[in-house]
Design a protein around this motif. Structure first.
Motif, short mmCIF file in Angstrom:
data_model
loop_
_atom_site.label_atom_id
_atom_site.label_comp_id
_atom_site.label_asym_id
_atom_site.label_seq_id
_atom_site.Cartn_x
_atom_site.Cartn_y
_atom_site.Cartn_z
N GLU A 138 1.56 -1.26 -0.27
CA GLU A 138 0.07 -0.32 0.45
C GLU A 138 1.00 1.30 0.13
N ALA A 139 1.90 1.26 1.14
CA ALA A 139 2.77 2.00 1.23
C ALA A 139 3.50 2.75 0.07
N ILE A 140 4.26 1.48 -1.20
CA ILE A 140 4.48 1.94 -2.68
C ILE A 140 3.37 1.64 -3.34
N SER A 141 1.61 2.04 -3.57
CA SER A 141 1.20 1.84 -4.19
C SER A 141 1.13 3.60 -4.70
N HIS A 142 1.15 4.28 -3.66
CA HIS A 142 1.01 5.52 -2.86
C HIS A 142 2.14 6.40 -3.50
N ASP B 48 8.41 -7.02 4.87
CA ASP B 48 8.33 -7.09 6.22
C ASP B 48 8.51 -6.02 6.49
N GLN B 49 8.26 -5.22 6.48
CA GLN B 49 8.42 -3.26 7.26
C GLN B 49 7.37 -2.90 6.95
N PRO B 50 6.28 -2.98 7.78
CA PRO B 50 4.66 -2.81 7.33
C PRO B 50 4.83 -1.47 8.08
N LEU B 51 5.86 -0.94 9.06
CA LEU B 51 5.81 0.56 9.39
C LEU B 51 6.90 1.52 8.32
N LEU B 52 6.73 1.26 7.07
CA LEU B 52 7.18 1.93 6.03
C LEU B 52 6.33 2.67 5.62
N THR B 53 6.24 4.37 5.56
CA THR B 53 5.33 5.46 4.60
C THR B 53 5.67 5.62 3.35
N THR B 54 4.72 5.72 2.87
CA THR B 54 4.77 6.22 1.19
C THR B 54 5.56 7.59 1.74
N GLY B 55 5.46 8.34 2.39
CA GLY B 55 6.45 9.72 2.92
C GLY B 55 7.77 9.61 2.74
N ILE B 56 8.53 8.81 3.20
CA ILE B 56 9.96 8.35 3.52
C ILE B 56 10.03 7.58 2.48
N ILE B 57 9.49 7.11 1.17
CA ILE B 57 9.52 6.19 0.21
C ILE B 57 10.08 7.15 -1.10
N ASN B 58 9.09 7.87 -0.75
CA ASN B 58 8.78 9.57 -1.31
C ASN B 58 10.13 10.83 -1.54
N LYS B 59 10.49 10.94 0.39
CA LYS B 59 11.32 11.43 0.04
C LYS B 59 13.03 10.94 -0.64
N LEU B 60 13.06 9.30 -0.47
CA LEU B 60 13.98 8.61 -1.38
C LEU B 60 14.25 8.78 -3.17
N ILE B 61 12.52 8.92 -2.85
CA ILE B 61 13.12 8.92 -4.56
C ILE B 61 13.24 10.74 -5.26
N THR B 62 12.71 11.57 -4.23
CA THR B 62 13.03 12.99 -4.32
C THR B 62 14.85 12.93 -4.39
N THR B 63 15.55 12.62 -3.12
CA THR B 63 16.87 12.66 -2.87
C THR B 63 17.85 12.15 -4.51
N HIS B 64 17.06 10.96 -4.94
CA HIS B 64 17.22 10.36 -5.37
C HIS B 64 17.21 11.62 -7.41
N ARG B 65 16.54 12.25 -7.28
CA ARG B 65 15.73 12.93 -8.22
C ARG B 65 17.28 13.90 -8.68
N GLU B 66 17.41 14.20 -7.65
CA GLU B 66 18.64 15.44 -7.12
C GLU B 66 20.14 15.31 -6.96
N ASN B 67 20.35 13.75 -6.71
CA ASN B 67 21.26 12.61 -7.09
C ASN B 67 21.43 11.44 -8.24
N PRO B 68 21.34 11.86 -9.16
CA PRO B 68 20.56 11.10 -10.21
C PRO B 68 21.75 9.78 -10.29
N GLU B 69 23.10 10.16 -10.11
CA GLU B 69 24.26 9.43 -10.32
C GLU B 69 24.64 8.24 -8.75
N GLN B 70 24.30 8.08 -7.89
CA GLN B 70 24.44 7.80 -6.80
C GLN B 70 22.58 6.87 -6.32
N ILE B 71 23.56 5.39 -5.15
CA ILE B 71 23.16 4.73 -4.83
C ILE B 71 22.58 5.41 -3.70
#
Length: 195
Positions: free
Chosen positions: A35-39, A98-121
């Motif tokens: 669910e978190a990923i889907s949003h 098996d991380q049921p408390l992971l949130t969409t907000g956290i996922i999106n923050k990581l994705i935003t960081t990726h877009r700002e640093n597209p060559e980085q892991i």
């Protein structure tokens, strides 16, 4: 563009039952992650599993299910399937199921960081410890396809320390995974308290 790859073909060796189907305050553990990923702001959603156990749930949240017939060879087989089914020009975001408390907000923050640093892991960190999910740029596709055994992407992270962008978070609960029944009980009690 980021493809979400949900790794769900483990054997729950330290858990008597299928931990991903355990009831977690009204829904199976894995459904919270789905669910978190889907949003989140991902373009593709892949579900890697040993059989069809989670297919119906995956369909509910728009995941493409991929069967891992070589799960006994270690986590690398799930990773390889995810990479092979990901569009070649897209970054790959690997999730444990098996991380049921992971949130969409956290996922999106990581994705935003990726877009700002597209060559980085992109790697989330809690109190100096690396956590999941991890984003690998498309350029790491060849290296990921060489991974073997039960390491997952850890060997790539170790091999390219200058290519790591760590993102610090404060709440360890969101990144807590369920390895044992006591982990499950503790996290469930925390979830009940938060609700």
């Amino acid at each position: 563009m980021v493809t979400a790859i949900l790794l769900a073909s483990g054997f729950s060796k330290r858990f008597a039952d299928d931990k991903l189907l355990m009831d977690f305050s009204g829904k199976p553990v894995i459904e919270y992650t789905m669910e978190a990923i889907s949003h989140a702001d991902v373009s593709e959603k892949l579900l890697i599993q040993r059989d069809h156990t989670y297919t119906d749930l995956g369909n509910k949240y728009g995941f493409q299910s991929i069967k891992n017939t070589k799960a006994k060879l270690g986590q690398s087989q799930s990773l390889l399937l995810g990479v092979k089914h990901c569009p070649e020009n897209q970054a790959m975001m690997f999730f444990v199921a098996d991380q049921p408390l992971l949130t969409t907000g956290i996922i999106n923050k990581l994705i935003t960081t990726h877009r700002e640093n597209p060559e980085q892991i992109i790697l989330p960190v809690i109190n100096g410890q690396d956590k999941n999910p991890v984003i690998f740029p498309a350029a790491f596709r060849p290296a990921l396809l060489e991974v073997t055994g039960d390491q997952g992407g850890r060997s790539i992270i170790k091999a390219f320390p200058d290519k790591i962008k760590r993102v610090a978070f404060d709440d360890p609960l969101c990144f807590t995974d369920i390895d044992t029944y006591s982990d499950y009980q503790r996290l469930l009690s925390e979830k009940t308290y938060l609700d």
